[in-house]
Scaffold this motif. Structure first.
Motif, short mmCIF file in Angstrom:
data_model
loop_
_atom_site.label_atom_id
_atom_site.label_comp_id
_atom_site.label_asym_id
_atom_site.label_seq_id
_atom_site.Cartn_x
_atom_site.Cartn_y
_atom_site.Cartn_z
N UNK A 20 1.54 7.57 -6.47
CA UNK A 20 0.54 8.80 -7.00
C UNK A 20 1.39 10.15 -7.25
N UNK B 46 0.71 -1.43 0.07
CA UNK B 46 0.10 0.05 0.06
C UNK B 46 0.98 1.08 0.08
N UNK B 47 2.04 1.08 0.67
CA UNK B 47 2.62 2.51 0.98
C UNK B 47 3.53 2.79 -0.54
N UNK C 9 -4.65 6.25 -9.80
CA UNK C 9 -5.51 5.94 -9.03
C UNK C 9 -5.23 4.85 -8.14
N UNK C 10 -5.23 4.87 -6.83
CA UNK C 10 -4.88 3.64 -5.92
C UNK C 10 -6.42 3.03 -6.00
N UNK C 11 -6.20 1.60 -6.30
CA UNK C 11 -7.36 0.55 -6.00
C UNK C 11 -7.17 -0.25 -4.83
N UNK C 12 -7.69 -0.32 -3.80
CA UNK C 12 -7.73 -1.05 -2.69
C UNK C 12 -8.79 -2.18 -2.94
N UNK D 126 0.78 4.13 -2.80
CA UNK D 126 0.33 5.57 -2.43
C UNK D 126 1.58 6.40 -2.92
N UNK D 127 2.83 5.93 -2.86
CA UNK D 127 4.10 6.88 -3.16
C UNK D 127 3.79 7.06 -4.88
#
Lengths: 536, 302
Positions: free
Chosen positions: A390, A383-384, A401-404, A387-388
């Motif tokens: 982006x 995840x980190x 776009x991050x997709x969880x 997110x980086x």
């Protein structure tokens, strides 16, 4: 000077591995191990059952390696030693490997381990285990007498002994699992388990603990030493760390979070080692969909790689504990080739490549949108980094776009169904490239619905032919060359961008002797581990 | 009440000037009552500041809250970043300013959904009674026995987390209290004289429900709406904390959730969004409290 020269000659004449193997055996350096004591081990993972012949994953393999024996075992320098097999011979053409079994070795129920069990174990593993390549080359196992198992191979398999040296190939009892039931769902994978290893399964309380007792009939003069191993399953990360700090547990393998590692390294009674993971080779990477969307263009993939600052990820996000990965094979492997395009951080190159690919920035400065998935676990590695990406890719005009994913199956379904643009992932090398690396790059391993197959849908016939040759080449130097060429090609084609090697550490109590430091760590037997001084 | 006293014709009773100040406009009266409550006024000022920040903040502090601006986990005050940076090196002040929008939008939208469903169900059940009430109240009870946060989690999981689905999920799990309140009000008011009057002159049911009863049932419902906003903001934070949020929309709950693993190393990254949520919910609750006092006829003469 003379001394130095002499040393150099020794190093040249002996193979490096053999030299280290002879001089650095932990047993020779220390006093004789003492018997007795309980070892409490913390784990985050919940095993479904304990039969590693039909299930991959550390959750099953780590206890499985204590409960089941293997034909051979590996030390911390990749050398192979006898285990349930006393000795073995390889024919000149490499197509026949004959194992002589150790006399008097018994299953936990007292029945002797015979070559029929070996043949049955291999057949069961081949039919059920998700890693098809680890024993894929074995055509059949012949049993000329109860103490001899002869492996007949379709093609030479350079990694056969390594594949047999871990819980990837446990010896399971034919008289228990050969009753016609589906071994994957066999009730005795959990209950009344009859193993062949140094520890017996006493109790498993689902998602709480596993209790294993010393096997008193384990036919060895050297171990097991511990009376009991208790695996405590603790789901919460900080609770695991606290259990170690409070000495409620004495070993914590597979620590991957830099915060936990930093925190436990401050405890005086705890030692931390990175040994025990050499054969795992866990590579954190960014996978691309090479068939659909903007990432089908190799220039776009290369541009993304240039725009990612690997040093920032390693130093700022992982506290400097992970190591850079530059290709499909982890640097710990003898087949690693670092002489490839490494895509060092360069925003101008990234922008130029995107321009060349015809993706010009729009009025808002953005060229295209990119959706990035990630495994909903190991946040520091997944995840980190997602997110980086982006803010990092925004600098070259890619709107990420991050997709969880709410859970692992959701993520696995998206990626294995090829319904993704790019995704963070962690994939293990598993010792030899044949076992853990080939699967990601072969054209014929593009299997919709199978996670950790070639989900990038990358296909290069040249890579296929190199891998095919390397998979059956038995000459080490030739294999190194073939894999070197393979790494160079895929680094240029870049079906995925290798970011770093996940840090894996074992924290253990300072009074623990012979902690699991072989190339397989806790997924190989801990019969040598003992208490120098038992903690209260 | 009037200062001027008519010198002439003291005998003639002048009804008009005497009556005008007595029947003060209802909203003015409410405001007067509300303004007497210092805490409620404080809440109003606080909420105005927060809404002002959401509306004007991005113009006054133009930044992308996702940009990495400085070394990760820099403490407050480092290099002019007054709230410090989070685990990726993102500016926390920018996060709080931009995150206020999502937080307030979810709070307002979810409260609106709560109120609409609640009033609809409560009004129909309370007005029609009989099998309609039986059916609607059983449905309400069904939703009441489900743990709201768990149900919201399931809903958000079923439909991927976006601002819209999160708002709907929160609204869907929290309308039951409003529905019961609305039903009780409707049950009471439907028996009053003026409703009977309206019915006897032939007003249709829909007219009686929406134009006769609802305005008179409004005060407690308005108060419940104010509290619903606060609850919805807390729900949004809770869902984000569990990573059931859209990671592409900055919100305070997301900031807390994503920085939670790093709390021992950088307390500020969870503390400041936490304070922001606390202040917003406090402001909304104080306003709700003030409205409760101001709209309650029994308290008016105090």
């Amino acid at each position: 000077m003379v001394k130095f020269k002499k040393l150099a000659t020794v190093a040249l004449t002996a193979t490096v591995g053999a030299m280290f193997g002879a001089t650095m055996q932990p047993q020779t350096a220390q006093a004789a191990p003492k018997a007795g004591g309980t070892l409490v081990w913390v784990s985050s993972q919940v095993p479904r059952h304990f039969n590693p012949a039909v299930q991959s994953g550390v959750a099953t393999m780590a206890p499985g390696a204590q409960l089941f024996g293997f034909l051979v075992r590996a030390d911390e320098n990749w050398n192979i030693h006898p285990y349930l097999a006393e000795s073995w011979t390889v024919s000149d053409d490499g197509l026949t490997v004959a194992f002589k079994l150790r006399k008097g070795a018994k299953f936990h129920d007292g029945q002797e381990i015979t070559s029929a069990d070996v043949a049955f174990s291999v057949a069961t593993q081949q039919a059920n285990h998700p890693f098809k390549t680890s024993l894929g080359a074995v055509e059949r196992v012949e049993t000329p007498d109860p103490m001899t198992a002869v492996f007949k191979l379709k093609q030479p398999h350079p990694a056969l002994l390594l594949a047999l040296s871990t819980a990837l190939a446990p010896i399971i009892p034919k008289h228990v699992y050969g009753d016609g039931q589906d071994v994957k769902k066999h009730p005795r994978n959990v209950k009344d388990l009859v193993g062949s290893g140094p520890f017996l399964l006493k109790e498993y309380k689902k998602a709480q603990h596993v209790i294993m007792l010393k096997n008193p009939n384990f036919n060895s003069s050297d171990g097991p030493y511990l009376d009991r191993i208790i695996i405590k399953i603790i789901r919460d990360a900080s609770a695991r760390v606290i259990a170690m700090e409070k000495k409620e547990a004495q070993i914590f393998p597979y620590m991957v979070d830099s915060k936990d590692i930093r925190r436990l390294s401050k405890s005086k009674h705890i030692k931390i080692t990175d040994k025990g993971y050499a054969a795992i080779g866990p590579v954190t990477w960014l996978a691309f969909n090479t068939k659909d969307g903007p990432t089908a263009d190799v220039r776009v993939r290369q541009a993304i790689a240039y725009a990612i600052d690997r040093n920032f990820i390693i130093n700022a996000l992982h506290g400097g504990l992970s190591k850079p990965a530059t290709g499909p094979i982890a640097p710990g492997s003898p087949f690693y080739n670092g002489d490839v395009e490494t895509y060092d951080f360069d925003l101008d190159k990234a922008k130029a490549l995107l321009d060349e690919a015809g993706l010009k920035p729009g009025s808002d400065g953005m060229r295209f949108k990119l959706e990035v998935d990630h495994i909903p676990a190991v946040p520091e590695q997944q995840k980190a980094i997602a997110e980086y990406l982006r803010p990092a890719l925004k600098k070259v005009g890619i709107a990420v776009r991050v997709r969880n994913a709410p859970d692992f199956p959701t993520w696995a379904k998206r990626i294995s169904g090829h319904q993704f643009q790019a995704s963070m992932d962690i994939v293990f090398n598993w010792g030899d490239p044949v076992i853990g690396v080939h699967r990601t790059y072969l054209c014929n391993n593009i299997k919709k619905g199978v996670i950790w197959s070639n989900t990038q849908q990358y296909c290069n016939p040249k890579v296929d032919s190199i891998l095919e040759m390397a998979g059956k080449e038995t000459d080490m130097a030739k294999r190194v060359n073939l894999y070197g060429e393979f790494q160079r090609i895929v680094a240029d084609d870049l079906p995925l961008y290798w970011i770093n090697i996940m840090p894996q550490r074992t924290a253990y109590h300072m009074d623990l002797g012979n902690p699991p430091t072989s190339v397989w760590g806790v997924i190989s037997p801990m019969d040598q581990t003992y208490w120098k001084k038992q903690p209260k | 009440m009037t200062d001027q006293v008519e010198p002439s014709a003291p005998a003639a009773p002048k009804l008009e000037p005497d009556f005008v100040p007595e029947v003060e406009k209802p909203w003015l009266q409410t405001w007067r009552m509300f303004a007497k409550n210092r805490a409620a006024l404080f809440g109003l000022v606080l909420l105005s500041v927060i809404v002002g920040m959401a509306v004007l903040g991005p113009t006054l502090y133009p930044a992308d809250p996702y940009d990495i601006v400085w070394a990760p986990q820099s403490p407050p005050g480092t290099e002019g970043f007054i709230l410090g940076t989070d685990y990726l090196g993102r500016d926390l002040l920018a996060g709080i300013i931009y995150g206020s929008r999502a937080t307030l939008i979810v709070g307002a939208a979810a409260a609106l959904i709560t109120i609409v469903i609640g009033i609809l169900v409560g009004a129909l059940a309370g007005y029609y009674r009989g099998w309609v009430e039986e059916l609607l109240m059983r449905i309400t009870e069904f939703f009441q026995v489900l743990p709201p946060l768990l149900l919201a989690m399931v809903l958000v999981l079923l439909f991927s987390p976006t601002l819209v689905t999160i708002s709907i999920a929160i609204g869907v799990v929290s309308w039951t209290a409003t529905a019961r309140l609305a039903r009780a009000e409707f049950l009471r008011i439907r028996e009053l004289e003026y409703v009977k009057g309206a019915r006897s002159i032939g007003a249709r049911n829909s007219r009686i429900i929406w134009l006769v009863i609802l305005p008179n049932a409004a005060p407690p419902l308005i108060v419940s709406a104010a509290f619903a906003v606060g609850i919805a903001i807390l729900f949004e934070a809770g869902l984000s904390f569990l990573e059931l949020n859209d990671p592409n929309i900055m919100s305070w709950g997301y900031m807390i959730g994503s920085n939670r693993p790093y709390v021992l190393e950088s307390w500020w990254a969870v503390t400041f969004p936490g304070i922001a949520i606390f202040l917003t919910v406090l402001a909304v609750s104080l306003i709700g409290d003030g409205l409760n006092d101001a709209l309650n006829p029994r308290l008016r003469q105090r």
